[in-house]
Design a protein around this motif. Structure first.
Motif, PDB file in Angstrom:
ATOM      1  N   ALA A 152       0.800  -1.089  -0.036  1.00  0.00           N
ATOM      2  CA  ALA A 152       0.034  -0.071  -0.123  1.00  0.00           C
ATOM      3  C   ALA A 152       0.683   1.296  -0.011  1.00  0.00           C
ATOM      4  O   ALA A 152       0.606   2.279  -0.863  1.00  0.00           O
ATOM      5  CB  ALA A 152      -1.005  -0.107   1.340  1.00  0.00           C
ATOM      6  N   LEU A 153       1.946   1.145   0.584  1.00  0.00           N
ATOM      7  CA  LEU A 153       2.831   2.165   0.700  1.00  0.00           C
ATOM      8  C   LEU A 153       3.662   2.730  -0.602  1.00  0.00           C
ATOM      9  O   LEU A 153       3.446   3.809  -0.956  1.00  0.00           O
ATOM     10  CB  LEU A 153       3.998   2.007   1.912  1.00  0.00           C
ATOM     11  N   LEU A 154       3.934   1.614  -1.282  1.00  0.00           N
ATOM     12  CA  LEU A 154       4.402   1.579  -2.726  1.00  0.00           C
ATOM     13  C   LEU A 154       3.440   2.373  -3.647  1.00  0.00           C
ATOM     14  O   LEU A 154       3.650   2.875  -4.262  1.00  0.00           O
ATOM     15  CB  LEU A 154       5.009   0.428  -2.971  1.00  0.00           C
ATOM     16  N   LEU A 155       2.127   1.655  -3.564  1.00  0.00           N
ATOM     17  CA  LEU A 155       0.922   2.365  -4.393  1.00  0.00           C
ATOM     18  C   LEU A 155       0.939   3.700  -4.231  1.00  0.00           C
ATOM     19  O   LEU A 155       0.654   4.690  -4.895  1.00  0.00           O
ATOM     20  CB  LEU A 155      -0.032   1.695  -4.071  1.00  0.00           C
ATOM     21  N   HIS A 156       0.867   4.268  -2.840  1.00  0.00           N
ATOM     22  CA  HIS A 156       0.592   5.539  -2.443  1.00  0.00           C
ATOM     23  C   HIS A 156       1.925   6.514  -3.215  1.00  0.00           C
ATOM     24  O   HIS A 156       1.356   7.544  -3.750  1.00  0.00           O
ATOM     25  CB  HIS A 156       1.007   5.844  -1.078  1.00  0.00           C
ATOM     26  N   TYR A 157       3.023   6.308  -2.994  1.00  0.00           N
ATOM     27  CA  TYR A 157       4.298   6.803  -3.724  1.00  0.00           C
ATOM     28  C   TYR A 157       4.220   6.845  -5.339  1.00  0.00           C
ATOM     29  O   TYR A 157       4.434   7.679  -6.063  1.00  0.00           O
ATOM     30  CB  TYR A 157       5.345   6.456  -3.264  1.00  0.00           C
ATOM     31  N   ALA A 158       3.624   5.669  -5.754  1.00  0.00           N
ATOM     32  CA  ALA A 158       3.630   5.486  -7.237  1.00  0.00           C
ATOM     33  C   ALA A 158       2.590   6.435  -7.775  1.00  0.00           C
ATOM     34  O   ALA A 158       2.850   7.133  -8.839  1.00  0.00           O
ATOM     35  CB  ALA A 158       3.395   4.213  -7.554  1.00  0.00           C
ATOM     36  N   ALA A 159       1.576   6.871  -7.072  1.00  0.00           N
ATOM     37  CA  ALA A 159       0.364   7.640  -7.665  1.00  0.00           C
ATOM     38  C   ALA A 159       0.911   9.040  -7.431  1.00  0.00           C
ATOM     39  O   ALA A 159       0.176   9.950  -8.038  1.00  0.00           O
ATOM     40  CB  ALA A 159      -0.815   7.266  -6.782  1.00  0.00           C
ATOM     41  N   HIS A 160       2.120   9.464  -6.459  1.00  0.00           N
ATOM     42  CA  HIS A 160       2.127  10.959  -6.475  1.00  0.00           C
ATOM     43  C   HIS A 160       3.659  11.313  -6.942  1.00  0.00           C
ATOM     44  O   HIS A 160       3.883  12.587  -6.878  1.00  0.00           O
ATOM     45  CB  HIS A 160       2.128  11.142  -4.830  1.00  0.00           C
ATOM     46  N   TYR A 161       4.309  10.437  -7.456  1.00  0.00           N
ATOM     47  CA  TYR A 161       5.883  10.818  -7.814  1.00  0.00           C
ATOM     48  C   TYR A 161       6.094  10.163  -9.107  1.00  0.00           C
ATOM     49  O   TYR A 161       5.649   9.159  -9.406  1.00  0.00           O
ATOM     50  CB  TYR A 161       6.787  10.469  -6.939  1.00  0.00           C
ATOM     51  N   GLU A 162       6.913  10.905 -10.061  1.00  0.00           N
ATOM     52  CA  GLU A 162       7.516  10.465 -11.334  1.00  0.00           C
ATOM     53  C   GLU A 162       8.179   9.109 -11.188  1.00  0.00           C
ATOM     54  O   GLU A 162       8.051   8.097 -11.895  1.00  0.00           O
ATOM     55  CB  GLU A 162       7.873  11.438 -11.838  1.00  0.00           C
ATOM     56  N   ALA A 163       9.297   9.126 -10.430  1.00  0.00           N
ATOM     57  CA  ALA A 163      10.169   8.009 -10.335  1.00  0.00           C
ATOM     58  C   ALA A 163      10.446   7.563  -8.805  1.00  0.00           C
ATOM     59  O   ALA A 163      10.819   8.339  -8.111  1.00  0.00           O
ATOM     60  CB  ALA A 163      11.573   8.679 -10.700  1.00  0.00           C
ATOM     61  N   VAL A 164       9.999   6.430  -8.603  1.00  0.00           N
ATOM     62  CA  VAL A 164      10.188   5.760  -7.219  1.00  0.00           C
ATOM     63  C   VAL A 164      11.175   4.807  -7.458  1.00  0.00           C
ATOM     64  O   VAL A 164      10.915   3.816  -8.249  1.00  0.00           O
ATOM     65  CB  VAL A 164       8.588   5.400  -6.820  1.00  0.00           C
ATOM     66  N   VAL A 165      11.914   4.430  -6.583  1.00  0.00           N
ATOM     67  CA  VAL A 165      13.002   3.469  -6.427  1.00  0.00           C
ATOM     68  C   VAL A 165      12.621   2.665  -5.250  1.00  0.00           C
ATOM     69  O   VAL A 165      12.710   3.425  -4.041  1.00  0.00           O
ATOM     70  CB  VAL A 165      14.475   3.894  -6.407  1.00  0.00           C
ATOM     71  N   ARG A 166      12.412   1.416  -5.361  1.00  0.00           N
ATOM     72  CA  ARG A 166      12.026   0.612  -4.032  1.00  0.00           C
ATOM     73  C   ARG A 166      13.468  -0.343  -4.078  1.00  0.00           C
ATOM     74  O   ARG A 166      13.751  -1.075  -4.866  1.00  0.00           O
ATOM     75  CB  ARG A 166      11.012  -0.398  -4.312  1.00  0.00           C
TER      76      ARG A 166
END
Length: 258
Positions: free
Chosen positions: A69-83
């Motif tokens: 859920a945290l990943l989905l949150h940041y994926a929806a608000h930022y262009e480039a997300v690194v896990r």
């Protein structure tokens, strides 16, 4: 918008892939585990948001659904997300679960492989996982199962005739040794424990299976069990330099190559 599942390697930032290092420079957000090396995190620009989701020893375990859920949150608000995950995202890192959650939610996702401590730790300790005349293969296992910390089938693993590599097994070392010996492996079989591999804090202790539970090396550590664990004469990683191990072990630097 893209989420990159990036392998951080075993610890030393020089062991990152070129693509991993480039993505860390370009990311808007980096969501990282506890075992990611501090030198790797130092490569992240100050402007980038760092989110630590690592479990601390003795602390509560974060449910995978919450991480998704945290990943989905940041994926929806930022262009480039690194896990960012220690080692390789798909080697005991639940990377496939996170990738599937992202894909199911319609997010563009890319996996960037990393060097796993399953192989890197042994190499950094001067131990070849395979070597002609000693071992023609190796098996990698995590010491913890999804449901029971001691639920691994050690009796079956005792029957393999090549090198056994155990991740996340320091706390269970006495149980592992007892179970493997009960399954038929010799208490005199060589073993090694490599802690904090490829970092300035790396520790290596060579021992036997029967004495494995007596080793005092803190996690994170990798356990190697098999004849190759007594191999000597190869360079050993010591931060920014290498030394050659010449311990009193069963096997010297044998002829031939792996």
């Amino acid at each position: 918008m893209t989420v990159y599942l990036v392998g951080a390697g075993p610890g030393d930032p020089d062991l990152l892939t070129v693509r991993a290092a480039r993505l860390l420079q370009q990311a808007d957000v980096v969501i990282h585990d506890r075992l990611v090396g501090t030198g790797v995190l130092d490569l992240v620009p100050p402007r980038t948001l760092l989110v630590d989701v690592g479990k601390r020893p003795g602390g509560p375990r974060r449910a995978q659904a919450d991480l998704n859920a945290l990943l989905l949150h940041y994926a929806a608000h930022y262009e480039a997300v690194v896990r960012l995950k220690g080692g390789d995202p798909y080697v005991f890192g639940r990377g496939a679960e996170e990738t599937r959650a992202l894909l199911d939610a319609g997010h563009r996702t890319e996996v960037v492989p990393g060097l796993s401590s399953a192989t890197a730790a042994a190499a950094a300790a001067g131990i070849p996982l395979t070597h002609r005349g000693l071992s023609n293969g190796f098996t990698v296992v995590t010491a913890t199962s999804a449901h029971d910390a001691a639920g691994v089938d050690w009796l079956s693993l005792a029957q393999i005739d090549h090198t056994l590599v155990v991740l996340m097994g320091v706390r269970l070392a006495p149980h592992i040794a007892t179970a493997l010996i009960a399954g038929g492996r010799s208490p005199d079989e060589p073993a090694a424990v490599i802690g904090s591999a490829t970092t300035a804090c790396q520790q290596v202790q060579r021992t036997t299976l029967g004495r494995l539970g007596q080793v005092q090396i803190p996690a994170p550590a990798t356990i190697v069990i098999g004849d190759v664990a007594s191999f000597e004469g190869l360079p050993v990683w010591h931060g920014d330099h290498l030394t050659v191990h010449h311990g009193s072990t069963r096997h010297g630097a044998l002829g031939g190559t792996a």
